[in-house]
Write a protein that holds these residues in place. Structure first.
Motif, PDB file in Angstrom:
ATOM      1  N   ALA A  12      25.528  47.759  19.315  1.00 37.00           N
ATOM      2  CA  ALA A  12      26.054  49.049  19.249  1.00 37.00           C
ATOM      3  C   ALA A  12      27.513  49.027  19.745  1.00 37.00           C
ATOM      4  CB  ALA A  12      25.304  50.164  20.010  1.00 37.00           C
ATOM      5  N   ASP A  13      28.318  49.853  19.091  1.00 35.16           N
ATOM      6  CA  ASP A  13      29.677  49.876  19.294  1.00 35.16           C
ATOM      7  C   ASP A  13      30.142  50.353  20.696  1.00 35.16           C
ATOM      8  OD1 ASP A  13      30.460  48.937  16.771  1.00 35.16           O
ATOM      9  OD2 ASP A  13      30.490  51.001  15.908  1.00 35.16           O
ATOM     10  N   ASP A  49      35.109  42.659  14.662  1.00 32.19           N
ATOM     11  CA  ASP A  49      36.571  42.445  14.086  1.00 32.19           C
ATOM     12  C   ASP A  49      36.980  40.987  13.895  1.00 32.19           C
ATOM     13  OD1 ASP A  49      36.888  45.403  13.558  1.00 32.19           O
ATOM     14  OD2 ASP A  49      37.639  45.483  15.577  1.00 32.19           O
ATOM     15  N   GLY A  50      35.955  40.110  13.577  1.00 35.69           N
ATOM     16  CA  GLY A  50      36.467  38.773  13.480  1.00 35.69           C
ATOM     17  C   GLY A  50      36.498  37.906  14.881  1.00 35.69           C
ATOM     18  N   VAL A  51      36.194  38.517  16.039  1.00 32.93           N
ATOM     19  CA  VAL A  51      36.313  38.165  17.478  1.00 32.93           C
ATOM     20  C   VAL A  51      35.003  37.912  17.890  1.00 32.93           C
ATOM     21  CG1 VAL A  51      37.137  38.293  19.469  1.00 32.93           C
ATOM     22  CG2 VAL A  51      38.710  39.182  17.707  1.00 32.93           C
ATOM     23  N   PHE A  90      18.948  46.022  24.626  1.00 29.22           N
ATOM     24  CA  PHE A  90      19.777  47.254  24.811  1.00 29.22           C
ATOM     25  C   PHE A  90      19.150  48.500  24.479  1.00 29.22           C
ATOM     26  CE2 PHE A  90      23.095  43.998  25.284  1.00 29.22           C
ATOM     27  CZ  PHE A  90      23.735  44.326  26.007  1.00 29.22           C
ATOM     28  N   ALA A  91      17.893  48.503  24.108  1.00 27.84           N
ATOM     29  CA  ALA A  91      17.152  49.871  23.753  1.00 27.84           C
ATOM     30  C   ALA A  91      16.558  50.360  25.092  1.00 27.84           C
ATOM     31  CB  ALA A  91      15.806  49.251  22.721  1.00 27.84           C
ATOM     32  N   GLU A  92      16.575  51.621  25.230  1.00 28.32           N
ATOM     33  CA  GLU A  92      16.275  52.349  26.053  1.00 28.32           C
ATOM     34  C   GLU A  92      14.647  52.307  26.239  1.00 28.32           C
ATOM     35  OE1 GLU A  92      17.631  54.008  28.655  1.00 28.32           O
ATOM     36  OE2 GLU A  92      19.547  53.326  27.865  1.00 28.32           O
ATOM     37  N   ASP A  93      14.076  52.120  27.451  1.00 23.88           N
ATOM     38  CA  ASP A  93      12.641  51.860  27.683  1.00 23.88           C
ATOM     39  C   ASP A  93      12.226  52.749  28.849  1.00 23.88           C
ATOM     40  OD1 ASP A  93      10.029  51.201  28.355  1.00 23.88           O
ATOM     41  OD2 ASP A  93      10.240  49.107  27.753  1.00 23.88           O
TER      42      ASP A  93
END
Length: 121
Positions: A12-13, A49-51, A90-93
């Motif tokens: 996620a961003d 972004d390519g990085v 990174f998903a809430e549990d």
């Protein structure tokens, strides 16, 4: 760096991530060693972004968070892709509580690994 070892858009961003050069600096290793950690599955990386970047949450006091490499291995061995692993970490549990990566960072890796093993069956 092999593209096979780099997840595409699974992160996620809003997840803070560091360029691989910064990861190497934080770990006190050469950039080539940081790339090797990604290739070996000790870390997961994405391209933004390519990085090439690694989630900052994967790093602790000068080291990879304890239990992360084993959790990645268990899930990969169970057939999960790197994208799926990143999403799960990174998903809430609510039963943890928080996310699996939060639990790893707070020394609850045994529970995270147990869940990963159950998912991988």
């Amino acid at each position: 760096m092999s593209e096979k070892t780099v997840a595409s858009t699974a992160l996620a961003d809003d997840v803070k991530a560091l360029p691989i050069d910064d990861v190497a600096q934080r770990l006190g290793v050469a950039v080539s060693r940081a790339h090797q950690l990604v290739r070996d599955g000790h870390l997961l990386a994405v391209r933004r972004d390519g990085v090439l970047v690694v989630p900052e949450a994967f790093l602790g006091d000068g080291a990879v968070v304890k239990g992360l490499p084993g959790t990645i291995t268990v899930l990969r061995d169970g057939g999960y892709t790197d994208e799926e692993i990143l999403r799960w970490l990174f998903a809430e549990d609510p039963s943890l509580p928080g996310t699996p990566v939060d639990a790893l960072r707070s020394n609850r890796g045994r529970e995270v690994k147990r869940r990963a093993q159950a998912m991988a069956l």
